[in-house]
Enzyme design. Structure first.
Site: not given
Lengths: 367, 367
Positions: B146, B313, B346
């Protein structure tokens, strides 16, 4: 001038509400375009999303642009030289219809949170009462956009025989958890604003912050990441557009959201927003089908339908339009399903006029 | 026990920051698993997302579960019987590293908003300093998840020769406008909370509301609509779980978000959150390639890479992982691109352990 084009229909009094309670002396605002035929068989009703008024297009009395200006008029997709077009402002909306900001005749004070619980079925029933009041027994076509698409499903289900054809635009047969989460957070932003004050705000102490956050979150979910990559990329604001706040806006996309919020915050009554938002979460056609969406939709009896959705819509995903199309087909309607790839997301019906005109105009021409 | 496993690395003082200013007496917290080989060639560094600490997994000193517990350990995908694994808490995070909540040695008071502007390049430089301090000249593998994936790109670009192989997890080569819009709105929810008070909050007057809205918006974008349809559908809370508020929580998805917010609000320093969030918006590998992402990535010299992303995502869309994969390939690395269909969005790297284990474990085994 803006409000002059509105007409008002006085709802039967008392007007019973789905979840209990009733309204007295309530009304809905509406506007019309074109002429009703002698046979009263050319009426097209438009039910709107959460925030628009009944001013869908300009007319002689109010020449200002309407929210679906490019779609409605002589020679346009919704051709007012053929159709008598009506747009009804949702019951509970503050754009002329009775809403939480209206005066409760029992107290002489605004309803605020004493307004009875609002469901989209009430929105549908109020619109149906207005149409009946115009002497129209059956709509040639009922068009519902976004939240209005859910209201339209309720309208057709609760009033059998009232609609011949239907156009479903960027909507859903029930609220799914992602959309509920977004709307819940929007409501929370308003409710947690100290100025909301349990609905007892006024112009001096007004929940600007909560409404602004709610609107920005709305706009984020009404558009699409794909569109913004092309439109905003990483473009920065000019130095003179920026303030000194260390966390102030720096990118154009932030300024775009701010503009949307500023135009909205004081033009929509916060309590009315809460009521309509919650009504959207509650809507579920499966309630009428013992928990099954197809069974609920099967109770809708119409001749033809067009169901339109967009692959980039994150609020009302395309699969939900497909559910509507399949359900209406199983109920016996001739259904056209139009899956568009417009980059604009949920709002595509307001922006991608070319594709929506072609679909809606084509369908109406074939009626 | 929780904090005992942390070690600290004192950064060179002064420590210069990318956007100006410098830190004095700053440090970063880190944890390790496994043993560094004599040749110092088996080090794997993990750079984290915005909110996790360096406690990626349990260890002898702190047996509590880490945020990537299922991935790290003997025989697991990141096999600590082979690798010496280090996780560094981001500079600017309040989980042990110097951050806006830390005491400024020049004043004896917390920095708050006098903390210098933070960029992910600073996070990368601080992590690199810690690795050098451990006597490691070159990482066998750098893993970035991330936000940590963006920090990892900065690390490799700014420190040529410091990394042999790279695993890029659910990240991006630059912040796109949708992600900027989400993070900007999260920051705004905090900034507009009167208790934020320009960063001068305390435990009595703390921006709980702003942090709660920010976290909920985060969780909405970290997961996916698809997952929630299966997980929450339209399940209602039990009557005893509900309060009397007319707009209170009614659906399980609302209660789920509330739980996430409650666990987060007082455990992450709001000013640190603002700094790290803004740093994520600023990151753009194209800055190093005269405006071009591929040209920026071309400056990264590594031998091998695996780039993993998820089709669901919405915050770091799969196309952005593909950009990284293509760019590193063009730069001369042997690149494997893994596009997963995990429904969790995500956050899949934290949840879909089966698929991430297979990909990451396989890649590390082949090194």
């Amino acid at each position: 001038m803006t409000h002059d084009a509105r007409r008002y229909f006085d709802l039967p009094s008392p007007f019973p509400m789905k979840r209990g309670g009733e309204l007295h002396g309530a009304r809905v605002a509406y506007e019309t375009w074109g002429e009703l035929s002698k046979a009263r068989d050319n009426a097209v009703l438009i039910l709107t999303g959460l925030s628009p008024s009944a001013h869908a297009a300009s007319n002689d009395i109010d020449p200002s642009q309407g929210w679906w200006e490019a779609m409605i008029g002589p020679g346009k997709a919704i051709d007012t030289s053929r159709w008598f077009v009506i747009c009804v402002n949702s019951l509970g909306s503050d754009k002329g219809s009775t809403c939480p900001a209206s005066i409760d005749p029992a107290t002489g004070q605004p309803y605020r949170l004493s307004f009875p619980e609002l469901a989209l079925e009430d929105v549908a029933n109020a619109a149906h009462a207005a149409i009946s009041g115009l002497g129209i027994e059956q709509l040639a076509c009922l068009i519902g956009c976004s939240m209005g698409g859910m209201s339209a499903l309720a309208y057709m289900l609760l009033h059998p025989g009232s609609v011949r054809a239907h156009i479903s635009v960027d909507t859903a047969p029930q609220a799914q958890p992602f959309a509920i989460a977004i709307r819940s957070l929007q409501r929370e932003a308003i409710r947690l604003d100290p100025h909301w004050n349990n609905g007892q705000y006024d112009d001096q102490r007004y929940p600007d912050t909560g409404m602004s956050i709610a609107r920005k979150l709305g706009v984020i979910t009404y558009r699409s990441a794909m569109e913004w990559n092309g439109r905003f990329a990483r473009i920065r604001l000019e130095a003179e557009q920026r303030d000194d706040n260390p966390f102030g806006f720096e990118f154009e996309v932030e300024s775009y959201l701010q503009g949307h919020a500023q135009r909205f915050v004081r033009t929509f009554d916060p309590n009315s927003y809460l009521y309509l938002s919650r009504a959207s979460d509650w809507f579920d056609i499966a309630e009428y089908g013992e928990g099954s969406i197809p069974e609920g939709l099967k109770r809708i009896q119409i001749e033809r339908a067009m169901v339109i959705g967009v692959s980039t819509d994150i609020l009302f995903p395309l699969e939900q339009q497909e559910q509507i199309a399949e359900g209406l087909k199983a109920a016996g309607a001739a259904v056209e399903f139009v899956a568009l790839d417009s980059p604009q997301g949920h709002d595509a019906f307001l922006v991608d006029i070319e594709n929506y005109s072609r679909a809606i105009g084509g369908f109406l021409t074939r009626l």
